[in-house]
Design a protein around this motif. Structure first.
Motif, mmCIF file in Angstrom:
data_model
loop_
_atom_site.group_PDB
_atom_site.id
_atom_site.type_symbol
_atom_site.label_atom_id
_atom_site.label_comp_id
_atom_site.label_asym_id
_atom_site.label_seq_id
_atom_site.Cartn_x
_atom_site.Cartn_y
_atom_site.Cartn_z
ATOM 1 N N LEU A 32 38.734 44.370 37.409
ATOM 2 C CA LEU A 32 38.848 44.866 36.040
ATOM 3 C C LEU A 32 38.282 46.288 36.057
ATOM 4 C CD1 LEU A 32 37.825 41.815 33.791
ATOM 5 C CD2 LEU A 32 40.123 42.661 34.280
ATOM 6 N N PRO A 33 38.480 47.081 35.000
ATOM 7 C CA PRO A 33 38.005 48.475 35.014
ATOM 8 C C PRO A 33 36.567 48.617 35.499
ATOM 9 C CG PRO A 33 39.344 48.113 33.085
ATOM 10 C CD PRO A 33 39.220 46.773 33.769
ATOM 11 N N SER A 34 36.327 49.601 36.354
ATOM 12 C CA SER A 34 35.036 49.764 37.032
ATOM 13 C C SER A 34 33.882 50.023 36.064
ATOM 14 C CB SER A 34 35.116 50.904 38.054
ATOM 15 O OG SER A 34 35.493 52.115 37.418
ATOM 16 N N ARG A 35 34.169 50.493 34.856
ATOM 17 C CA ARG A 35 33.101 50.714 33.873
ATOM 18 C C ARG A 35 32.353 49.418 33.564
ATOM 19 N NH1 ARG A 35 32.588 55.071 30.771
ATOM 20 N NH2 ARG A 35 31.908 53.827 28.981
ATOM 21 N N LEU A 36 33.038 48.295 33.705
ATOM 22 C CA LEU A 36 32.402 47.010 33.432
ATOM 23 C C LEU A 36 31.363 46.660 34.495
ATOM 24 C CD1 LEU A 36 35.585 45.010 32.361
ATOM 25 C CD2 LEU A 36 33.799 45.942 30.871
ATOM 26 N N GLY A 37 31.398 47.332 35.640
ATOM 27 C CA GLY A 37 30.443 47.085 36.713
ATOM 28 C C GLY A 37 29.253 48.030 36.697
ATOM 29 N N ILE A 38 29.122 48.823 35.630
ATOM 30 C CA ILE A 38 28.006 49.777 35.521
ATOM 31 C C ILE A 38 26.770 49.071 34.970
ATOM 32 C CG2 ILE A 38 27.182 51.850 34.337
ATOM 33 C CD1 ILE A 38 30.065 52.871 34.349
ATOM 34 N N VAL A 39 25.613 49.313 35.588
ATOM 35 C CA VAL A 39 24.334 48.766 35.136
ATOM 36 C C VAL A 39 23.518 49.900 34.531
ATOM 37 C CG1 VAL A 39 22.208 47.611 35.850
ATOM 38 C CG2 VAL A 39 24.386 46.993 36.925
ATOM 39 N N PHE A 44 45.919 30.672 33.391
ATOM 40 C CA PHE A 44 46.092 31.111 34.773
ATOM 41 C C PHE A 44 47.280 32.064 34.910
ATOM 42 C CE2 PHE A 44 43.541 27.339 36.248
ATOM 43 C CZ PHE A 44 42.564 28.098 36.864
ATOM 44 N N VAL A 45 48.329 31.862 34.130
ATOM 45 C CA VAL A 45 49.469 32.780 34.158
ATOM 46 C C VAL A 45 49.022 34.181 33.739
ATOM 47 C CG1 VAL A 45 51.674 33.349 33.059
ATOM 48 C CG2 VAL A 45 51.222 31.010 33.813
ATOM 49 N N ILE A 46 48.207 34.250 32.684
ATOM 50 C CA ILE A 46 47.672 35.545 32.246
ATOM 51 C C ILE A 46 46.826 36.166 33.350
ATOM 52 C CG2 ILE A 46 46.118 36.671 30.602
ATOM 53 C CD1 ILE A 46 46.958 34.512 28.563
ATOM 54 N N GLY A 47 45.992 35.325 34.004
ATOM 55 C CA GLY A 47 45.140 35.819 35.081
ATOM 56 C C GLY A 47 45.937 36.365 36.253
ATOM 57 N N LEU A 48 47.009 35.677 36.610
ATOM 58 C CA LEU A 48 47.856 36.145 37.707
ATOM 59 C C LEU A 48 48.516 37.477 37.367
ATOM 60 C CD1 LEU A 48 49.516 32.779 38.795
ATOM 61 C CD2 LEU A 48 47.798 34.089 40.070
ATOM 62 N N LEU A 49 48.960 37.628 36.133
ATOM 63 C CA LEU A 49 49.570 38.895 35.707
ATOM 64 C C LEU A 49 48.566 40.043 35.813
ATOM 65 C CD1 LEU A 49 51.636 37.754 32.586
ATOM 66 C CD2 LEU A 49 52.540 38.592 34.771
ATOM 67 N N ILE A 50 47.340 39.807 35.359
ATOM 68 C CA ILE A 50 46.310 40.844 35.435
ATOM 69 C C ILE A 50 46.020 41.209 36.890
ATOM 70 C CG2 ILE A 50 43.860 41.349 35.013
ATOM 71 C CD1 ILE A 50 44.091 39.682 32.461
ATOM 72 N N TYR A 51 45.945 40.183 37.743
ATOM 73 C CA TYR A 51 45.630 40.440 39.154
ATOM 74 C C TYR A 51 46.713 41.264 39.836
ATOM 75 C CZ TYR A 51 44.578 39.755 44.067
ATOM 76 O OH TYR A 51 44.312 39.978 45.388
ATOM 77 N N ILE A 87 44.898 43.857 42.136
ATOM 78 C CA ILE A 87 45.195 43.971 43.560
ATOM 79 C C ILE A 87 45.253 45.432 44.012
ATOM 80 C CG2 ILE A 87 47.735 43.991 43.345
ATOM 81 C CD1 ILE A 87 47.777 42.088 45.776
ATOM 82 N N ARG A 88 45.588 46.351 43.091
ATOM 83 C CA ARG A 88 45.695 47.771 43.446
ATOM 84 C C ARG A 88 44.367 48.513 43.297
ATOM 85 N NH1 ARG A 88 48.489 50.775 40.295
ATOM 86 N NH2 ARG A 88 48.746 49.355 38.528
ATOM 87 N N HIS A 89 43.499 48.040 42.403
ATOM 88 C CA HIS A 89 42.266 48.771 42.109
ATOM 89 C C HIS A 89 41.017 48.156 42.730
ATOM 90 C CE1 HIS A 89 45.002 50.139 38.888
ATOM 91 N NE2 HIS A 89 44.292 51.253 38.909
ATOM 92 N N SER A 90 41.132 47.007 43.387
ATOM 93 C CA SER A 90 39.948 46.333 43.911
ATOM 94 C C SER A 90 39.287 47.161 45.003
ATOM 95 C CB SER A 90 40.320 44.955 44.462
ATOM 96 O OG SER A 90 41.020 45.070 45.679
ATOM 97 N N ILE A 91 37.986 46.966 45.165
ATOM 98 C CA ILE A 91 37.244 47.732 46.175
ATOM 99 C C ILE A 91 37.672 47.321 47.581
ATOM 100 C CG2 ILE A 91 35.263 48.214 44.709
ATOM 101 C CD1 ILE A 91 33.771 45.926 46.061
#
Length: 477
Positions: free
Chosen positions: A348-355, A454-461, A466-470
């Motif tokens: 998900l957008p990297s801003r969500l991983g900011i502490v 799960f269908v929604i989750g697969l669409l998001i992935y 899959i393109r933005h993951s670290i």
């Protein structure tokens, strides 16, 4: 196609999580974990579900449904204990499965967890609202019907305003830091357990033995009431109570000495929570015929009032109002850490991983807070109770099977576990099958909605993750 399949199985290096989670401060002790877990396990569910499940599925046999659920949850708790001992990272099953089976399966497990957490926040807030409305009514204060429940035009309700307010208040509290939150949580849980003990003692004086007969009512054909079919259906609905195990594990990165502390917190929560559930449900169905608890979101306080124990009933309602906040704190805290883990991994957008400076993933916290406010204020209580169990069970299956991938790596490229799930390799399979059977006992709506989730989750992935993951950045496209 072969390249895509290989891409889906790329596994995350545990060192990456260790480095990124270092920004979270490890401050939680065993007592704090038991406080968080018990706050969730002995939270809304103990004040609400025994009566509802008895009326809809089990009759007086509701304690049996709690025992069956405890066995299934206990098996999963053993798997959780070993996982968290070896992989002490935020995000619990999402992070663990990512390391063991690959990013795609990690996302599926995490997406199931998100359903569990997301709906749990709304469910707990909805239960709190029911108690608060009853308490206000006893003072002569009544809200407009339009603001008293989820969207139900037939009954005239459109939004549960108190559920939204409760979620917002807890979001503000958590934003101040996990150490401060754990202190408040421990105090609330201690008070709540004392009042539950008081309910058990006072309620026991109003038990009438004939209310237990027949203990297991005959099955009604075409329904989920009675017999072992009813107990299994009740178990599936009750599983929401045991979401607390994953809520504990989600905070592993913020736990002191998690290799020892986390297993103690998980097992301590299981023992304490199950004991209270059995005692409360036995007293409740003994006080009045189970059918009288139908559609009653505050059966314990109602039973005390009907028995003439007005002071105890009012005290229980006040403590429930305060105590249900402990469940809301635990689950909102866990859900924000899961959203943080998604952002940390780039799914998900990297801003969500900011502490932030208070060591809080604030963007993740406020996203889940605002979304849960919408869900909790719109959907009705019983609808939410059924759905959340589905996500819990999927996560339990993943973690149980994950032991087979974890055990061969322990002491090699992963640390050796200080707690091991006993009777390996048999027990992980038994645990997974147990959860699968309970999942099968869920109603059709829950299964259909879970498939849609799960269908929604697969669409998001496949569209974004899959393109933005670290992992994608590290390996190259």
């Amino acid at each position: 196609m072969k390249k895509l399949f290989e891409r889906l199985l790329w596994k995350q290096d545990p060192a990456v999580y260790q480095q990124k989670d270092a920004k979270l401060t490890p401050s939680l002790r065993t007592i704090d974990l038991i406080g968080l877990g018990t706050g969730m396990v002995v939270g809304t569910a103990i004040f609400t579900l025994p009566g509802i499940v008895a009326a809809e599925h089990t009759g007086p046999a509701v304690p049996l449904a709690f025992i069956v659920a405890a066995i299934g949850a206990g098996l999963s708790a053993l798997a959780y204990a070993e996982m968290s001992s070896v992989l002490p990272f935020a995000g619990s099953a999402f992070s663990w499965i990512n390391v063991l089976f690959g990013e795609f399966f990690g996302w599926i497990a995490g997406w199931a967890l998100l359903a569990e957490y997301f709906i749990s926040v709304a469910f707990v807030a909805s239960g709190w609202s029911a108690y608060m409305q009853d308490f206000l009514a006893s003072l002569g204060i009544k809200l407009p019907v339009a603001l008293t429940g989820g969207f139900n035009p037939r009954q005239g309700s459109y939004v549960d305003i108190l559920a939204a307010v409760a979620i917002l208040a807890v979001g503000i509290l958590i934003s101040r830091g996990v150490h401060q939150v754990s202190r408040i949580e421990n105090i609330i849980v201690a008070i709540k357990l004392l009042v539950i003990i008081m309910f058990i003692v006072v309620g026991a004086t109003a038990i009438q033995a004939h209310n237990y007969v027949p203990f297991i009512p005959a099955h009604r054909p075409g329904t989920s009431f009675g017999g072992w079919q009813g107990i299994l259906a009740g178990t599936a609905q009750i599983f929401i109570a045991y979401v607390g195990f994953d809520a504990i594990a989600a905070n592993t990165a913020e736990t002191k000495n998690p290799q020892k502390t986390m297993p103690r917190g998980l097992i301590g929560t299981l023992v304490l929570g199950t004991g209270f559930f059995i005692a409360v449900s036995l007293v409740l169905v003994g006080m009045f015929k189970y059918s009288r608890y139908a559609n009653n979101a505050e059966p314990a306080a109602w039973a005390l009032r009907q028995s003439g124990h007005y002071l105890t009933a009012n005290l229980l309602s006040v403590v429930a109002i305060i105590g249900i906040f402990s469940a809301l704190i635990a689950i909102l805290l866990a859900s924000s850490r899961l959203i943080y883990a998604f952002g940390r991994d780039g799914l998900l957008p990297s801003r969500l991983g900011i502490v932030n400076g208070r060591h809080v993933p604030s963007h993740a916290l406020w996203l889940i807070t605002l979304l849960a406010m919408v869900l909790g204020s719109v959907f009705p209580f019983t609808f939410l109770a059924t759905l959340v169990s589905a996500g819990t069970l999927v996560a339990f299956i993943f973690v149980s099977l994950g032991i087979y991938a974890l055990r061969p790596r322990e002491g090699k490229n992963l640390p050796d576990a200080q707690f091991k799930m006993p009777w390996y390799p048999v027990l992980p399979t038994v645990s997974a099958l147990f959860s699968a059977v309970i999942f099968w006992g869920l109603n059709k709506d829950a299964k259909i909605l879970m498939v849609g989730w799960f269908v929604i989750g697969l669409l998001i992935y496949f569209v974004y993750g899959i393109r933005h993951s670290i992992i994608n950045q590290e390996h190259g496209k």
